[in-house]
Design an enzyme around this catalytic site. Structure first.
Site, mmCIF file in Angstrom:
data_model
loop_
_atom_site.group_PDB
_atom_site.id
_atom_site.type_symbol
_atom_site.label_atom_id
_atom_site.label_comp_id
_atom_site.label_asym_id
_atom_site.label_seq_id
_atom_site.Cartn_x
_atom_site.Cartn_y
_atom_site.Cartn_z
ATOM 1 N N SER A 147 38.354 44.489 34.310
ATOM 2 C CA SER A 147 37.296 43.471 34.319
ATOM 3 C C SER A 147 37.535 42.475 35.439
ATOM 4 O O SER A 147 38.676 42.067 35.685
ATOM 5 C CB SER A 147 37.270 42.726 32.979
ATOM 6 O OG SER A 147 36.358 41.637 33.047
ATOM 7 N N TYR A 160 41.389 38.358 26.341
ATOM 8 C CA TYR A 160 40.763 39.543 26.923
ATOM 9 C C TYR A 160 41.264 39.765 28.345
ATOM 10 O O TYR A 160 41.619 40.889 28.723
ATOM 11 C CB TYR A 160 39.244 39.375 26.912
ATOM 12 C CG TYR A 160 38.486 40.541 27.500
ATOM 13 C CD1 TYR A 160 38.421 41.763 26.835
ATOM 14 C CD2 TYR A 160 37.824 40.420 28.729
ATOM 15 C CE1 TYR A 160 37.718 42.837 27.374
ATOM 16 C CE2 TYR A 160 37.127 41.485 29.267
ATOM 17 C CZ TYR A 160 37.070 42.691 28.579
ATOM 18 O OH TYR A 160 36.399 43.748 29.125
#
Length: 252
Positions: A147, A160
């Protein structure tokens, strides 16, 4: 349709896509099938959606099966690779798109939530990559999904982003550990992409703000990411190795 298949003659290239029932995983599975891969669509719980992916592929003339496996369960993932080999003769491409995301400030995040997310994102990546390292055929490719949030450092994304940092570390090291095997290992790091995982829990103002950040002034689409993944996984992209490719419209 899930896990109902018969052994078949080997296809030129065979792909496993984890998290292939939705979002980036589903788009990638369909893109790889369109390029001629036989595809194993992995899912964790939603067999109905996985079957829809398989149906879309088969209706377009491709070959696919759906196989359930918890990516953090080493026996289940070994069984996933077994199913691919039984159905299609081997494995050439692994796209690890399965993941989970819970957002909260570091001070507020429940540690049980942290453990569950990291079990999927960190242990799951390790387990899938371990089987890929053992079983991919020469000329193959492993693509992990990371990401671009690592570079954005957005509040609420601590846990995350930490999990995706681990994904990138595994990717770069494994590429070097596989020296001499003719197997590439890369990660694709999407920016804000209009998937269910990204949109869930965000209000319209937040979504609009994030869409305005890239110079291209829009959210990414699953197709944007799938196109890049499919190229990196293809023979044409085989010189790309040991890289994290940030696909985010220029946001970072």
């Amino acid at each position: 349709m899930s896990e109902q298949y018969e052994p078949a003659a080997a296809f030129p290239r065979v792909a496993i896509v984890t998290g292939g029932s939705r979002g980036i995983g589903r788009e990638t599975a369909e893109r790889l099938a369109a390029q001629g891969h036989a595809v194993v669509v992995n899912y964790a719980s939603n067999g109905t959606e996985a079957d829809k992916t398989v149906l879309a592929i088969t209706e377009a003339g491709g070959r696919a099966i759906a196989v359930r496996a918890d990516v953090a369960d080493e026996a289940a993932v070994a069984g996933l690779f077994d199913a691919a080999e039984l159905a299609f003769g081997g494995v050439d491409v692994v796209v690890h798109a399965a993941g989970s995301m819970t957002l909260a400030p570091l001070a507020d995040l429940d540690l049980d939530v942290l453990d569950r997310m990291h079990r999927t994102n960190i242990r799951g990546t390790f387990v899938v990559d371990q089987q890929a390292a053992r079983r991919l055929r020469a000329g193959g490719a492993l693509v992990n999904i990371s990401s671009s949030v690592l570079g954005l450092a957005l509040p609420g994304y601590t846990a995350y982003a930490a999990s995706k940092g681990a994904v990138e570390a595994m990717t770069l090291i494994l590429a070097r550990e596989l020296r001499g095997r003719d197997i590439t290992v890369n990660a694709v790091a999407p920016g804000p992409t209009a998937t269910e995982l990204f949109l869930d829990g965000k209000d319209e103002e937040t979504i609009a703000w994030m869409a305005a950040q890239p110079p291209l002034e829009r959210l990414g689409t699953p197709g944007d990411i799938a196109s890049l993944v499919a190229f990196i996984a293809s023979p044409a992209g085989h010189w790309v190795n040991g890289q994290v490719v940030r696909a985010n419209g220029g946001i970072v």
